[in-house]
Design a protein around this motif. Structure first.
Motif, PDB file in Angstrom:
ATOM      1  N   LEU A  11       0.834  -1.295   0.132  1.00  0.00           N
ATOM      2  CA  LEU A  11      -0.055  -0.296   0.119  1.00  0.00           C
ATOM      3  C   LEU A  11       0.886   1.342  -0.211  1.00  0.00           C
ATOM      4  O   LEU A  11       0.563   2.192  -0.693  1.00  0.00           O
ATOM      5  CB  LEU A  11      -0.958   0.014   1.159  1.00  0.00           C
ATOM      6  CG  LEU A  11      -2.116   1.108   1.398  1.00  0.00           C
ATOM      7  CD1 LEU A  11      -2.839   1.364   0.221  1.00  0.00           C
ATOM      8  CD2 LEU A  11      -2.790   1.103   2.424  1.00  0.00           C
TER       9      LEU A  11
ATOM     10  N   ASP B 200       0.886   4.138  -3.120  1.00  0.00           N
ATOM     11  CA  ASP B 200       0.758   5.539  -2.626  1.00  0.00           C
ATOM     12  C   ASP B 200       1.843   6.305  -3.155  1.00  0.00           C
ATOM     13  O   ASP B 200       1.559   7.541  -3.476  1.00  0.00           O
ATOM     14  CB  ASP B 200       0.275   5.761  -1.047  1.00  0.00           C
ATOM     15  CG  ASP B 200      -1.087   5.519  -0.686  1.00  0.00           C
ATOM     16  OD1 ASP B 200      -1.837   4.943  -1.453  1.00  0.00           O
ATOM     17  OD2 ASP B 200      -1.490   5.753   0.487  1.00  0.00           O
TER      18      ASP B 200
ATOM     19  N   MET C   7      -6.125   3.048  -8.501  1.00  0.00           N
ATOM     20  CA  MET C   7      -6.841   3.381  -7.138  1.00  0.00           C
ATOM     21  C   MET C   7      -7.580   1.933  -6.930  1.00  0.00           C
ATOM     22  O   MET C   7      -7.831   1.759  -5.650  1.00  0.00           O
ATOM     23  CB  MET C   7      -7.968   4.489  -7.883  1.00  0.00           C
ATOM     24  CG  MET C   7      -7.299   5.747  -8.110  1.00  0.00           C
ATOM     25  SD  MET C   7      -6.231   6.467  -6.770  1.00  0.00           S
ATOM     26  CE  MET C   7      -7.389   7.015  -5.794  1.00  0.00           C
ATOM     27  N   LYS C   8      -7.706   1.274  -7.899  1.00  0.00           N
ATOM     28  CA  LYS C   8      -8.219  -0.085  -7.562  1.00  0.00           C
ATOM     29  C   LYS C   8      -7.538  -0.841  -6.852  1.00  0.00           C
ATOM     30  O   LYS C   8      -8.118  -1.705  -5.964  1.00  0.00           O
ATOM     31  CB  LYS C   8      -8.802  -0.830  -8.901  1.00  0.00           C
ATOM     32  CG  LYS C   8     -10.029  -0.547  -9.753  1.00  0.00           C
ATOM     33  CD  LYS C   8     -10.569  -1.285 -10.555  1.00  0.00           C
ATOM     34  CE  LYS C   8      -9.534  -2.051 -11.309  1.00  0.00           C
ATOM     35  NZ  LYS C   8      -9.950  -2.626 -12.611  1.00  0.00           N
ATOM     36  N   GLN C   9      -6.349  -0.969  -7.068  1.00  0.00           N
ATOM     37  CA  GLN C   9      -5.214  -1.639  -6.404  1.00  0.00           C
ATOM     38  C   GLN C   9      -5.561  -0.958  -4.844  1.00  0.00           C
ATOM     39  O   GLN C   9      -5.215  -2.117  -3.886  1.00  0.00           O
ATOM     40  CB  GLN C   9      -3.836  -1.633  -6.827  1.00  0.00           C
ATOM     41  CG  GLN C   9      -3.731  -2.309  -8.102  1.00  0.00           C
ATOM     42  CD  GLN C   9      -2.286  -2.318  -8.655  1.00  0.00           C
ATOM     43  OE1 GLN C   9      -1.474  -1.498  -8.264  1.00  0.00           O
ATOM     44  NE2 GLN C   9      -1.878  -2.962  -9.780  1.00  0.00           N
ATOM     45  N   ARG C  10      -5.252   0.291  -4.685  1.00  0.00           N
ATOM     46  CA  ARG C  10      -5.233   0.584  -3.414  1.00  0.00           C
ATOM     47  C   ARG C  10      -6.348   0.460  -2.549  1.00  0.00           C
ATOM     48  O   ARG C  10      -6.284  -0.107  -1.346  1.00  0.00           O
ATOM     49  CB  ARG C  10      -5.052   2.225  -3.553  1.00  0.00           C
ATOM     50  CG  ARG C  10      -4.983   2.871  -2.033  1.00  0.00           C
ATOM     51  CD  ARG C  10      -4.679   4.475  -2.490  1.00  0.00           C
ATOM     52  NE  ARG C  10      -4.517   5.175  -1.268  1.00  0.00           N
ATOM     53  CZ  ARG C  10      -5.172   5.414  -0.034  1.00  0.00           C
ATOM     54  NH1 ARG C  10      -6.389   5.043  -0.139  1.00  0.00           N
ATOM     55  NH2 ARG C  10      -4.789   6.131   0.932  1.00  0.00           N
ATOM     56  N   THR C  11      -7.663   0.694  -3.129  1.00  0.00           N
ATOM     57  CA  THR C  11      -8.907   0.199  -2.348  1.00  0.00           C
ATOM     58  C   THR C  11      -9.047  -1.469  -2.020  1.00  0.00           C
ATOM     59  O   THR C  11      -9.134  -1.838  -1.044  1.00  0.00           O
ATOM     60  CB  THR C  11      -9.898   0.553  -3.360  1.00  0.00           C
ATOM     61  OG1 THR C  11      -9.923   1.727  -3.753  1.00  0.00           O
ATOM     62  CG2 THR C  11     -11.374   0.013  -2.707  1.00  0.00           C
ATOM     63  N   SER C  12      -8.434  -2.273  -2.967  1.00  0.00           N
ATOM     64  CA  SER C  12      -8.234  -3.738  -2.808  1.00  0.00           C
ATOM     65  C   SER C  12      -7.536  -4.110  -1.569  1.00  0.00           C
ATOM     66  O   SER C  12      -7.846  -4.936  -1.118  1.00  0.00           O
ATOM     67  CB  SER C  12      -7.937  -4.259  -4.025  1.00  0.00           C
ATOM     68  OG  SER C  12      -7.847  -5.703  -3.782  1.00  0.00           O
TER      69      SER C  12
ATOM     70  N   ILE D 187      -6.499  -1.880   1.035  1.00  0.00           N
ATOM     71  CA  ILE D 187      -7.211  -1.611   1.965  1.00  0.00           C
ATOM     72  C   ILE D 187      -8.330  -2.280   2.718  1.00  0.00           C
ATOM     73  O   ILE D 187      -8.378  -2.762   3.931  1.00  0.00           O
ATOM     74  CB  ILE D 187      -7.749   0.130   1.978  1.00  0.00           C
ATOM     75  CG1 ILE D 187      -6.527   0.804   1.800  1.00  0.00           C
ATOM     76  CG2 ILE D 187      -8.785   0.350   3.096  1.00  0.00           C
ATOM     77  CD1 ILE D 187      -6.820   2.341   1.497  1.00  0.00           C
ATOM     78  N   ARG D 188      -9.353  -2.921   1.566  1.00  0.00           N
ATOM     79  CA  ARG D 188     -10.174  -3.655   2.013  1.00  0.00           C
ATOM     80  C   ARG D 188      -9.725  -5.268   2.356  1.00  0.00           C
ATOM     81  O   ARG D 188     -10.210  -5.675   3.383  1.00  0.00           O
ATOM     82  CB  ARG D 188     -11.126  -4.249   0.781  1.00  0.00           C
ATOM     83  CG  ARG D 188     -12.495  -4.837   0.912  1.00  0.00           C
ATOM     84  CD  ARG D 188     -13.303  -4.907  -0.188  1.00  0.00           C
ATOM     85  NE  ARG D 188     -13.597  -3.791  -0.615  1.00  0.00           N
ATOM     86  CZ  ARG D 188     -13.632  -3.500  -1.848  1.00  0.00           C
ATOM     87  NH1 ARG D 188     -12.883  -4.264  -2.751  1.00  0.00           N
ATOM     88  NH2 ARG D 188     -13.884  -2.302  -2.351  1.00  0.00           N
TER      89      ARG D 188
END
Length: 164
Positions: A89, A93, A111-116, A118-119
């Motif tokens: 992450l 970032d 952005m999708k990788q970051r959200t994934s 974090i989830r």
């Protein structure tokens, strides 16, 4: 109706009630459900402090890494695997920040990788609900406030040219 009151959700019958009714099955007992739930619990070595990242992170990436690692440490979820996810992450970032400072827009994939990630970390899965009250499930159903359209059609008129 969506089902009967004994359908097995939050109003599941106790083992004693199932035995009284004669519907008890050992594979559907409370002990069996607890055993299956315990199999999903992550066991392993939990870290007592935040490890030094193995990736070369700049200041921005290191801040992200430390922020999410501290959140996981406070929740008792920091393991070597979750620390590696925090490093990933931080790298994402760092890449997003590099693009923004260069005047470019980060890609949707970043952005999708970051959200994934974090989830996947599950930082907020046990967080309390912020909004108070309950939502009416029929709130969005029905007609809108204004049933008239802002666009009007011309009324139909038969064109009378006077010729046959």
């Amino acid at each position: 109706m969506a089902g009967n009151k004994n359908s097995g959700g939050s109003n599941k019958l106790s083992d004693a009630e199932k035995i009284r009714r004669g519907t008890f099955r050992p594979d559907r007992s409370e002990a069996a459900y607890n055993e299956r739930a315990a199999a999903n619990v992550v066991t392993g070595v939990f870290l007592s402090d935040i490890p030094v990242p193995t990736f070369p992170l700049n200041e921005f990436g290191k801040k992200t890494y430390e922020k999410f690692a501290q959140l996981l440490l406070d929740q008792g979820k920091l393991t070597s695997v979750t620390a590696a996810h925090c490093e990933s992450l931080g790298m994402i970032d760092m890449r997003i920040n590099g693009k923004i400072t260069a005047g470019k827009i980060p890609t949707a994939d970043d952005m999708k990788q970051r959200t994934s990630i974090i989830r996947m970390l599950g930082v907020a899965e046990n967080a309390p609900v912020i909004a108070g009250g309950t939502k009416n499930r029929f709130e969005g159903a029905g007609f809108s406030n204004s049933r008239s359209s802002p666009y009007r059609l011309r009324p139909y008129r038969a064109i009378d040219t006077g010729k046959l």
